[in-house]
Write a protein that holds these residues in place. Structure first.
Motif, PDB file in Angstrom:
ATOM      1  N   LEU A 259      60.993  -8.593 -14.970  1.00  0.00           N
ATOM      2  CA  LEU A 259      61.748  -8.669 -16.198  1.00  0.00           C
ATOM      3  C   LEU A 259      61.489 -10.091 -16.921  1.00  0.00           C
ATOM      4  O   LEU A 259      61.505  -9.867 -17.969  1.00  0.00           O
ATOM      5  N   ASP A 260      61.522 -11.008 -16.272  1.00  0.00           N
ATOM      6  CA  ASP A 260      61.122 -12.303 -16.871  1.00  0.00           C
ATOM      7  C   ASP A 260      60.032 -12.621 -17.683  1.00  0.00           C
ATOM      8  O   ASP A 260      59.804 -13.286 -18.496  1.00  0.00           O
ATOM      9  N   ALA A 261      58.935 -11.950 -17.180  1.00  0.00           N
ATOM     10  CA  ALA A 261      57.584 -12.028 -17.561  1.00  0.00           C
ATOM     11  C   ALA A 261      57.142 -11.023 -18.449  1.00  0.00           C
ATOM     12  O   ALA A 261      56.193 -11.039 -19.287  1.00  0.00           O
ATOM     13  N   ARG A 262      57.749  -9.794 -18.376  1.00  0.00           N
ATOM     14  CA  ARG A 262      57.312  -8.558 -19.144  1.00  0.00           C
ATOM     15  C   ARG A 262      58.301  -7.711 -19.828  1.00  0.00           C
ATOM     16  O   ARG A 262      58.187  -6.714 -20.422  1.00  0.00           O
ATOM     17  N   SER A 263      59.512  -8.578 -20.323  1.00  0.00           N
ATOM     18  CA  SER A 263      60.353  -7.721 -21.132  1.00  0.00           C
ATOM     19  C   SER A 263      60.946  -8.411 -22.235  1.00  0.00           C
ATOM     20  O   SER A 263      61.014  -9.735 -22.243  1.00  0.00           O
TER      21      SER A 263
END
Lengths: 224, 401
Positions: free
Chosen positions: B204-208
């Motif tokens: 979530l933190d790197a791709r959203s």
């Protein structure tokens, strides 16, 4: 006087086959109500076995044992336990009091175990008995803090708690000094005379035997 | 007071040191039982919370179009025409289902979403992202973005985007700077970074990236309908049941979180089994301890038991005395152990609030009642053997000694 108990052809054997030992060999005995009898005989004569059978703690190999109209050799363990509680009292050589209980608690045990609780009436009766055996001042003492003679007097009070018809005493003075032994014997005689409680006392002591009104000798498994 | 109970109490109080040690032993066993219950339960809550706390518990989508054998065994069918796959799966009538879904007990929040893939571009830096269009008043309905915001705000407008901290770092952007969002539908929007969050989940933190529903409609060329409804439950263990109910009542595809997290569930199950094994050993230790102590007491009090029997105590009375002792030891030891367990676990924060690296014990999951009940039952069972042995004591043998 009428017969309190009657034993006919009582046989008790231990072991089987070649190891079989016949301790009682067809013993006959009748005890009348209110008797004060001494049971005499050498070691191994069968005194203790007879006392144990009379106390319903052991069943004979054969023969009949009638007491208060009941044939006890045919009774179940439960019936014998109840009979013992209601009609028999025991005084042992080594008093056998419950060590974690007071004198009064030891005395009222037979009634409390019968009724399932300690009632005020039982406590009153227990106090009265302890007063009577001269231990009114030791009612709340733990049994372990009493002297040998005092313990034996507590044991006598306990034996009388349920007003039994028969008290069986196995060498009740055997472990006491002469003075205490005489006190205990005087107490037994007094109770026998006043309450007509039947006593059967197993003893080796001639003085104790002489103090009894009747002497029963057991020899080779037979009563004389 | 029943006389057998009085005798049992007297025996227990007569040897205070021995009884105290016995009760202490039982209490330690109960404490281990409670600690393991709280630890295993707390670990479960902690892991589930960390793993699925910020994801949807039930996801409602349009039914899938899985390929099926249209030919089957019918010899009369000569031609089969495959259905077009260019049409995207979407919920056209979500509004009709939402009131019914929201009315299901246990549903904490619902979130209509339009999802798609794209790229986030900042100068020469490009990063693939999963773009989620959400209602601007429900930004934190599923993932706790508000609570995990590291910079900016969660106020979502048609010109802002919320991105993860790792993504922001990759692109070298901060709040207030402009990024371009390119969707896989070849649409492009320039948005301002309104907030940066850090949920602690790399995916979530790197791709959203979160945008408003209106922005998502533009990016993914979806003038009406939505992609899915994400649902948060107050009890995530009810996900399977709620999903089944939604599926049956709406005909839509409802997927519980458990379907995609089988490994986590297996892990939790294995963890629970290990905990149960340790708890069983604690109980067995209690039973053996109580049984051996009472057997010793039986042996020590043989002559007294014989006297009681001679005085007219029945076998049942003797059994009752010893079983009562076992019951009291189990009950008192259970209460003491449970009390100690509660007192020692209380200072720990609940797993939902446990700091990273902390001990995630859950004081609410101590199974106190169960521990006391099982210990008491175990102690009763443990006392039966000594009680029967006591009842078999032959008065003749012990009086003669």
């Amino acid at each position: 006087m009428s017969a309190l108990l009657e034993i006919r052809d009582l046989v008790k054997t231990y072991g089987e086959g070649e190891a079989e030992t016949r301790v009682l060999r067809g013993l006959n005995l009748t005890l009348e109500e209110g008797e004060l009898a001494a049971l005499l005989g050498p070691s191994g004569s069968g005194k203790s076995t007879l006392l144990t059978i009379l106390g319903t703690l052991m069943k004979p190999t054969s023969g009949t044992y009638m007491m208060l109209g009941e044939e006890l050799t045919k009774a179940s363990d439960r019936e014998l336990t109840e009979f013992r509680n209601r009609h028999l009292g025991f005084v042992f050589q080594f008093h056998h009091l419950l060590p974690d209980f007071t004198a009064l608690e030891n005395v009222i045990f037979p009634t409390a175990v019968q009724q399932g609780r300690e009632t005020a009436a039982a406590r009153d009766r227990g106090r009265e008995l302890l007063e009577r055996v001269g231990l009114g001042h030791r009612i709340d003492y733990l049994s372990t803090s009493l002297s040998g003679g005092q313990k034996q007097r507590v044991a006598i009070a306990r034996a009388l708690m349920n007003r039994p018809e028969l008290v069986l005493a196995d060498e009740p003075t055997g472990n006491l000094d002469r003075e205490s032994a005489e006190q205990v014997m005087d107490l037994i005689k007094e109770i026998n005379e006043n309450e007509k409680t039947t006593f059967l006392i197993s003893t080796h002591d001639d003085k104790i035997a002489d103090a009894c009104k009747r002497q029963i000798r057991v020899k080779d498994g037979l009563a004389e | 007071m029943p006389y057998a109970l009085k005798i049992a109490l007297r025996y227990l109080t007569a040897s205070k040191a021995q009884t105290g040690l016995l009760i202490a032993g039982v209490a330690v066993g109960v404490f281990v039982f409670i600690f393991m219950s709280a630890l295993i339960g707390g670990l479960g809550v902690f892991l589930v919370q960390r793993t699925v706390g910020d994801i949807s518990h039930v996801t409602v989508e349009a039914p899938g179009r899985e390929a099926v054998s249209l030919l089957s065994d019918n010899p009369d069918i000569l031609v089969v025409q495959q259905r077009g796959a260019t049409q995207r799966e979407q919920l056209r009538t979500a509004d009709a289902f939402l009131p019914m879904i929201a009315a299901i007990p246990g549903i904490a929040a619902t979130s209509q979403q339009i999802v798609g893939n794209g790229f986030l571009v900042r100068g020469q830096a490009t990063a693939p992202v999963s773009v989620t269009g959400i209602e601007d008043n429900k930004v934190s309905a599923i993932a706790d973005i508000e609570g995990n915001l590291v910079d900016g705000s969660t106020a979502l407008t048609n010109s802002t985007v919320l991105i993860g901290s790792a993504l922001a770092e990759d692109l070298g952007v901060s709040v207030g700077q402009v990024v371009r969002v390119q969707s896989d539908r070849e649409a492009e929007r320039t948005l301002v970074v309104g907030g940066i969050f850090e949920l602690g989940v790399d995916a979530l933190d790197a791709r959203s990236a979160f945008v408003s529903l209106a922005t998502a409609r533009t990016l993914f060329e979806l003038p009406q309908g939505i992609s899915r409804i994400e649902i948060k439950l107050s009890d995530l263990n009810q996900a399977d049941a709620v999903a089944a109910r939604i599926a049956s009542e709406t005909g839509l595809k409802a997927t519980p979180w458990t379907e995609g997290n089988a490994s986590l569930l297996y892990g939790l199950s294995a963890q629970r089994n290990s905990g149960d094994l340790i708890k069983a050993f604690a109980l067995i230790t209690i039973i053996i301890g109580v049984a051996s102590a009472l057997l010793l007491s039986t042996y020590r009090r043989r002559s007294e038991i014989g006297i009681m029997r001679a005085m007219g105590a029945s076998r049942g009375f003797i059994i009752f005395v010893f079983v009562t002792q076992g019951t009291l030891i189990g009950l008192i030891g259970g209460l003491v152990g449970a009390g100690l367990g509660y007192l020692s676990l209380s200072p720990f924060p609940v797993p939902e609030l446990a700091p990273p690296g902390g001990l995630p014990v859950d004081v609410r999951q101590g199974s106190y009642g169960l521990a006391i009940a099982l210990t008491t039952i175990g102690a009763i069972l443990a006392s039966i053997l000594p009680a029967r042995s006591a009842a078999r004591v032959d008065p003749v043998t012990v009086i003669g000694q």
